[in-house]
Design an enzyme around this catalytic site. Structure first.
Site, PDB file in Angstrom:
ATOM      1  N   CYS A 101      11.977  24.142  49.462  1.00  0.00           N
ATOM      2  CA  CYS A 101      11.656  23.125  50.472  1.00  0.00           C
ATOM      3  C   CYS A 101      10.293  23.456  51.079  1.00  0.00           C
ATOM      4  CB  CYS A 101      12.743  23.097  51.551  1.00  0.00           C
ATOM      5  SG  CYS A 101      13.019  24.699  52.315  1.00  0.00           S
ATOM      6  N   PRO A 102       9.654  22.485  51.711  1.00  0.00           N
ATOM      7  CA  PRO A 102       8.360  22.775  52.338  1.00  0.00           C
ATOM      8  C   PRO A 102       8.538  23.568  53.630  1.00  0.00           C
ATOM      9  CG  PRO A 102       8.968  20.486  52.723  1.00  0.00           C
ATOM     10  CD  PRO A 102      10.061  21.070  51.869  1.00  0.00           C
ATOM     11  N   THR A 135       9.809  31.188  46.411  1.00  0.00           N
ATOM     12  CA  THR A 135       8.515  30.879  45.774  1.00  0.00           C
ATOM     13  C   THR A 135       7.848  29.721  46.501  1.00  0.00           C
ATOM     14  OG1 THR A 135       9.612  29.362  44.242  1.00  0.00           O
ATOM     15  CG2 THR A 135       9.244  31.615  43.451  1.00  0.00           C
ATOM     16  N   ARG A 143       7.106  28.928  50.591  1.00  0.00           N
ATOM     17  CA  ARG A 143       6.127  29.350  51.595  1.00  0.00           C
ATOM     18  C   ARG A 143       6.721  30.540  52.346  1.00  0.00           C
ATOM     19  NH1 ARG A 143       2.853  27.220  49.041  1.00  0.00           N
ATOM     20  NH2 ARG A 143       1.411  25.540  49.600  1.00  0.00           N
ATOM     21  N   ASP A 165       7.480  35.392  46.070  1.00  0.00           N
ATOM     22  CA  ASP A 165       6.140  35.090  45.552  1.00  0.00           C
ATOM     23  C   ASP A 165       5.208  34.730  46.692  1.00  0.00           C
ATOM     24  OD1 ASP A 165       4.265  34.653  43.395  1.00  0.00           O
ATOM     25  OD2 ASP A 165       4.458  32.505  43.779  1.00  0.00           O
ATOM     26  N   GLU A 192       0.638  36.441  54.210  1.00  0.00           N
ATOM     27  CA  GLU A 192      -0.035  36.688  52.917  1.00  0.00           C
ATOM     28  C   GLU A 192      -1.534  36.436  52.962  1.00  0.00           C
ATOM     29  OE1 GLU A 192       2.059  33.778  50.395  1.00  0.00           O
ATOM     30  OE2 GLU A 192       0.166  32.686  50.215  1.00  0.00           O
ATOM     31  N   HIS A 200       1.791  35.223  45.054  1.00  0.00           N
ATOM     32  CA  HIS A 200       1.599  33.761  45.030  1.00  0.00           C
ATOM     33  C   HIS A 200       1.042  33.313  43.677  1.00  0.00           C
ATOM     34  CE1 HIS A 200       1.263  30.228  48.001  1.00  0.00           C
ATOM     35  NE2 HIS A 200       1.420  29.760  46.782  1.00  0.00           N
TER      36      HIS A 200
HETATM   37  P1  NAD Z   1       8.480  18.239  46.950  1.00  0.00           P
HETATM   38  O1  NAD Z   1       7.882  17.530  48.098  1.00  0.00           O
HETATM   39  O2  NAD Z   1       8.544  17.551  45.627  1.00  0.00           O
HETATM   40  O3  NAD Z   1       9.970  18.686  47.301  1.00  0.00           O
HETATM   41  C1  NAD Z   1      10.326  19.255  48.540  1.00  0.00           C
HETATM   42  C2  NAD Z   1      11.776  18.884  48.797  1.00  0.00           C
HETATM   43  O4  NAD Z   1      12.196  19.558  49.987  1.00  0.00           O
HETATM   44  C3  NAD Z   1      11.990  17.377  49.015  1.00  0.00           C
HETATM   45  O5  NAD Z   1      13.033  16.910  48.183  1.00  0.00           O
HETATM   46  C4  NAD Z   1      12.363  17.287  50.496  1.00  0.00           C
HETATM   47  O6  NAD Z   1      13.275  16.225  50.766  1.00  0.00           O
HETATM   48  C5  NAD Z   1      12.995  18.632  50.707  1.00  0.00           C
HETATM   49  N1  NAD Z   1      13.072  19.021  52.113  1.00  0.00           N
HETATM   50  C6  NAD Z   1      12.245  18.691  53.139  1.00  0.00           C
HETATM   51  N2  NAD Z   1      12.674  19.246  54.277  1.00  0.00           N
HETATM   52  C7  NAD Z   1      13.804  19.927  53.964  1.00  0.00           C
HETATM   53  C8  NAD Z   1      14.727  20.688  54.718  1.00  0.00           C
HETATM   54  N3  NAD Z   1      14.571  20.856  56.032  1.00  0.00           N
HETATM   55  N4  NAD Z   1      15.769  21.250  54.086  1.00  0.00           N
HETATM   56  C9  NAD Z   1      15.945  21.080  52.739  1.00  0.00           C
HETATM   57  N5  NAD Z   1      15.113  20.346  51.981  1.00  0.00           N
HETATM   58  C10 NAD Z   1      14.052  19.787  52.576  1.00  0.00           C
HETATM   59  O7  NAD Z   1       7.688  19.615  46.837  1.00  0.00           O
HETATM   60  P2  NAD Z   1       7.575  20.560  45.554  1.00  0.00           P
HETATM   61  O8  NAD Z   1       6.403  20.138  44.724  1.00  0.00           O
HETATM   62  O9  NAD Z   1       8.898  20.703  44.917  1.00  0.00           O
HETATM   63  O10 NAD Z   1       7.143  21.930  46.265  1.00  0.00           O
HETATM   64  C11 NAD Z   1       8.041  22.629  47.100  1.00  0.00           C
HETATM   65  C12 NAD Z   1       7.277  23.717  47.819  1.00  0.00           C
HETATM   66  O11 NAD Z   1       6.877  24.694  46.849  1.00  0.00           O
HETATM   67  C13 NAD Z   1       5.952  23.240  48.446  1.00  0.00           C
HETATM   68  O12 NAD Z   1       6.136  22.775  49.744  1.00  0.00           O
HETATM   69  C14 NAD Z   1       5.119  24.480  48.429  1.00  0.00           C
HETATM   70  O13 NAD Z   1       5.279  25.110  49.684  1.00  0.00           O
HETATM   71  C15 NAD Z   1       5.737  25.362  47.350  1.00  0.00           C
HETATM   72  N6  NAD Z   1       4.844  25.656  46.224  1.00  0.00           N
HETATM   73  C16 NAD Z   1       4.653  26.946  45.862  1.00  0.00           C
HETATM   74  C17 NAD Z   1       3.831  27.260  44.786  1.00  0.00           C
HETATM   75  C18 NAD Z   1       3.610  28.688  44.318  1.00  0.00           C
HETATM   76  O14 NAD Z   1       2.647  28.948  43.590  1.00  0.00           O
HETATM   77  N7  NAD Z   1       4.450  29.629  44.677  1.00  0.00           N
HETATM   78  C19 NAD Z   1       3.182  26.228  44.108  1.00  0.00           C
HETATM   79  C20 NAD Z   1       3.419  24.898  44.484  1.00  0.00           C
HETATM   80  C21 NAD Z   1       4.246  24.622  45.555  1.00  0.00           C
END
Ligand code: NAD
Length: 331
Positions: A206-207, A233, A235, A259, A264, A296
């Site tokens: 989740c974000p 993985t 935030r 990750d 960080e 990351h």
């Molecule tokens: P996305 O927007 O497609 O999916 C996020 C999901 O979280 C959505 O379905 C949303 O409804 C849900 N959500 C929102 N608030 C919530 C809550 N309180 N409880 C539960 N679910 C909730 O985003 P994504 O592309 O799947 O990315 C997810 C996260 O991964 C990003 O926010 C980013 O922080 C992280 N990310 C990390 C890396 C990395 O290299 N480690 C790379 C890309 C993204």
């Protein structure tokens, strides 16, 4: 349009140079610095900036950019918790991101952390190099039939759930908006409490926002199985690191794969091997044999880099033309 590309590593420069080569209207200038209040003066004279996950684009930076005529921030990532979107909107600066550059790359990295922690390949690697072929201490468990909890089933969470279904797991999910396709794929949606109670492995997708800050901490951990595996993985600030350490000492957390880490931006993406890392919580975390931390790198595949570069250039082209863009965050 002249664009200052902040937080630019050699691999970013290679893929961005390839992506922009047929677009003379966009001139990219590559800078190693992160964009922050300390470095914002570097943006003077440009029309736009491009930034990454740990740039600090707060209201002071936004005001500076607006005062110097910049009109766009092109993020090279999906998450946007490091940008003051409303300040940008008020200042007339458009913020673009790259929402779906490779959900698979991050999902596969989460699975890599699970497999490493479970089968202890991080320990076995060193043992075998030293001629130690003893198995004591390397005991794992079968992933098949285990219950895996996924919090956040957007693009990355969905890819993660599908992989874990392939392992033969029971996959239970929590999201504010359930994903129909995952229900059809045999995943279940539950409330958070049930997910905490029943999961052997919990992966966060989740974000980071006000409702998810320190989602994993002493209160949620108290509801989990003893020895639970936590994977983050997404935030860093989704996990309260000090409370996770407390739970590692008691055995509540049996395995921790990270990750991302809340602090960080002081250390990740840099070679810190000859520095003393000034973060005792992070240093302590690294001492546990059942903790694996990566810097990351979930996004870091060739496919993802190419997609990030192509989409960033496309966002800038659409901005320069004044055309609508579905990846505009603050319409
Ligand atoms: P996305 O927007 O497609 O999916 C996020 C999901 O979280 C959505 O379905 C949303 O409804 C849900 N959500 C929102 N608030 C919530 C809550 N309180 N409880 C539960 N679910 C909730 O985003 P994504 O592309 O799947 O990315 C997810 C996260 O991964 C990003 O926010 C980013 O922080 C992280 N990310 C990390 C890396 C990395 O290299 N480690 C790379 C890309 C993204």
């Amino acid at each position: 349009m002249k664009v200052a590309v902040f937080s630019c590593k050699p691999y970013d420069k290679r893929t961005l140079s390839d992506a922009v080569t047929k677009t003379p209207a966009i001139e990219l200038v590559y800078l190693e610095s992160r964009l922050s209040p300390e470095t914002m003066a570097l943006a003077k004279g440009f029309d736009a900036v491009s930034c990454f996950v740990n740039d600090d684009i707060n209201c002071h930076v936004i005001d500076y950019l607006a005062a110097h005529g910049l009109t766009a921030i092109a993020l090279r990532c999906a998450g946007f918790n490091n940008v003051d979107l409303s300040a940008a909107k008020a200042a007339g600066i458009k913020v673009y991101h790259v929402p779906d550059y490779s959900p698979t790359s991050v999902a596969e990295h989460a699975v890599a952390l699970i497999m490493t922690l479970n089968r202890k390949t991080h320990i076995a690697y060193h043992r075998v190099k030293e001629g130690n072929f003893a198995l004591e201490g390397l005991l794992g468990f079968n992933i098949q039939s285990r219950t895996v909890g996924c919090i956040g089933t957007g693009r990355i969470g969905q890819a993660f759930c599908r992989i874990m279904k392939g392992f033969g797991c029971r996959v239970i999910c929590y999201d504010v908006t359930p994903n129909e396709a995952l229900l059809e794929a045999g995943c279940e949606y539950t409330d958070l409490e049930t997910l905490y109670n029943e999961s052997d492995i919990i992966s966060l997708h989740c974000p980071l926002n006000a409702s998810t800050h320190h989602l994993i901490g002493k209160n949620s951990l108290a509801e989990m199985k003893d020895g639970v595996m936590i994977i983050n993985t997404s935030r860093g600030a989704l996990v309260n690191a000090q409370e996770a350490i407390d739970a590692l000492y008691t055995g509540k957390i049996g395995y921790l794969g990270l990750d991302v880490y809340e602090q960080e931006n002081a250390i990740f993406f840099e070679d810190m091997s000859s520095h003393i890392i000034q973060d005792s919580v992070f240093q302590l975390m690294l001492t546990f044999p059942n903790v694996v931390v990566t810097g990351h790198q979930g996004f870091f595949t060739q496919e993802a880099l190419e997609h990030i570069a192509a989409t960033t250039v496309d966002n800038l082209i659409l901005h320069a033309k004044g055309d609508p863009c579905s990846r505009l965050l603050n319409a």
